[in-house]
Scaffold this active site. Structure first.
Site, PDB file in Angstrom:
ATOM      1  N   GLY A  97       0.515  -5.745   1.296  1.00 30.59           N
ATOM      2  CA  GLY A  97       1.764  -5.087   2.090  1.00 30.59           C
ATOM      3  C   GLY A  97       3.041  -5.570   0.856  1.00 30.59           C
ATOM      4  N   SER A 102      -3.269  -3.527  -3.088  1.00 31.71           N
ATOM      5  CA  SER A 102      -4.347  -4.151  -2.672  1.00 31.71           C
ATOM      6  C   SER A 102      -5.364  -3.478  -2.383  1.00 31.71           C
ATOM      7  CB  SER A 102      -4.168  -5.221  -1.501  1.00 31.71           C
ATOM      8  OG  SER A 102      -3.534  -4.795  -0.474  1.00 31.71           O
ATOM      9  N   GLU A 135      -8.771   7.206  -0.642  1.00 29.44           N
ATOM     10  CA  GLU A 135      -7.563   7.046  -0.165  1.00 29.44           C
ATOM     11  C   GLU A 135      -6.648   8.202   0.742  1.00 29.44           C
ATOM     12  OE1 GLU A 135      -5.669   3.705  -1.470  1.00 29.44           O
ATOM     13  OE2 GLU A 135      -4.047   3.819  -0.276  1.00 29.44           O
ATOM     14  N   ASP A 147      -2.044   3.804  -8.721  1.00 31.12           N
ATOM     15  CA  ASP A 147      -2.534   2.628  -8.335  1.00 31.12           C
ATOM     16  C   ASP A 147      -4.082   2.408  -8.836  1.00 31.12           C
ATOM     17  OD1 ASP A 147      -0.241   2.223  -7.222  1.00 31.12           O
ATOM     18  OD2 ASP A 147      -1.023   2.535  -5.209  1.00 31.12           O
TER      19      ASP A 147
END
Ligand code: GLA
Length: 350
Positions: A97, A102, A135, A147
């Site tokens: 967060g 992550s 995702e 990412d």
């Protein structure tokens, strides 16, 4: 049994540009998701060291927990390959967060681990796409590709200059002339993060519709007058942020850390005023640091609305941070965290 580590990442500059065919400049950091994968006799077993909990599944399917990042990857791989039941053990020191990706680190670690265990003929670039799809389609966050790409392709000592329109990339030496990057975690976790993130994406799609363009790369500053006020601000951020990425690459090549710092502050102002993805806690920290001469630059990074601040400092930041922490805690009743970040290699088997 195979073991794989995948790093978290920070982004030097190029924020909210990756879903707009723009430029980004991330690097992976020395915080890792570590997975151990082996074949399981019957059921799927997904174990988290953090939660000391095993999720057992007969077949991969939604769990509505953190394990969905793992299951998402398996489901997408399953479209092409038959994957037998596996035991997947996860541990991680990537803060969650705080903008360190992550989730992308977890996806890549699992995907790469399965590839290695089963000798799947999949390249790293294909894995990036698979994890990105996991995702977007399975977990439901409409993130860009930065990412997953940086978790896969980063190299220690370098920033990854990526053109998200073509996926061409170049390694730029992290030439900081003795200065260092730090991250201050604001401690703020906002639930509006993903809804506002998706809203910004919709606004950008609307900009392209109004201007009748297929890509932000075909949009020019002179055309923004046709847009309503709010959309004009969003578009201006994207165009200027792309320009700042190019200037940052130059500054890094020249080892010009003062220029690099100015660009970070400029990016923060733009995220605050034009793209409107900052928050008062982040603005307070950046404003506080800007008044300290040893701090060269700072900005909110990642999706926004809290999370982390990337700081470039010419001297160790610990002492200043203690003062900042007192002021910040008194004002916001939240404890920030300081992390020194070093660059690292992308996903690999160990
Ligand atoms: C999040 C997303 C990235 C990127 C950033 C903003 O971190 O996961 O894809 O869009 O926000 O730059």
């Amino acid at each position: 049994m195979v073991e794989v580590i995948a790093p978290g990442r920070v982004n030097i500059i190029g924020e909210h540009t990756d879903y707009n065919d723009g430029f980004v400049l991330p690097f992976a950091i020395n915080k890792y998701v570590h997975v151990r994968i082996s074949k399981s006799s019957k059921n799927w077993e997904i174990y988290s060291e953090k939660f000391r909990d095993t999720i057992t599944l007969e077949k991969p399917g939604k769990t509505y927990t953190w394990a969905d990042y793992v299951v998402g990857v398996v489901k997408i791989l399953n479209e092409k390959f038959e994957i037998p039941p596996l035991r997947i053990e996860v541990r991680s020191d990537v803060p969650v967060g705080a903008g360190f990706s992550s989730s992308a680190a977890l996806e890549l670690a699992v995907a790469w681990g399965i590839r290695e265990l089963l000798n799947l003929p999949v390249t790293k670039k294909e894995m990036v796409h698979l994890c990105h799809r996991a995702e977007n389609e399975f977990v439901g966050t409409r993130c860009g590709v930065m990412d997953q790409f940086s978790v896969a392709f980063s190299r220690k000592g370098f920033a990854l200059f990526l053109d998200t329109a073509t996926l061409e990339y170049e390694y730029v030496p992290l030439n900081l002339n003795g200065a260092r990057f730090y991250v201050i975690d604001t401690g703020v976790r906002r639930s509006l993060r993903s809804s506002e993130y998706n809203r910004r994406r919709e606004e950008c799609e609307e900009i392209l519709r109004i201007l009748s363009k297929g890509s932000f790369r075909e949009v020019f500053m002179s055309e923004l007058e046709q847009l309503p006020d709010a959309l004009r601000k969003r578009a201006r951020h994207v165009l200027e942020e792309n320009e700042r990425v190019l200037q940052t690459v130059e500054a890094l090549r020249e080892g010009n850390v003062e220029k690099l710092g100015e660009l970070l502050y400029a990016s923060h102002r733009s995220l605050r005023d034009l793209y409107e993805v900052s928050c008062r806690e982040a603005d307070y920290i950046v404003g506080w640091l800007e008044r300290r001469s040893t701090v060269l630059g700072a900005r909110i990074f990642g999706g926004g609305f809290g999370g982390g601040i990337l700081v470039l400092s010419s001297t160790p930041l610990e002492e200043l941070f203690t003062d900042l922490m007192k002021d910040y805690l008194a004002r916001f009743k939240v404890t920030p965290q300081l992390l020194q970040v070093d660059s690292a290699d992308g996903v690999k088997r160990i």
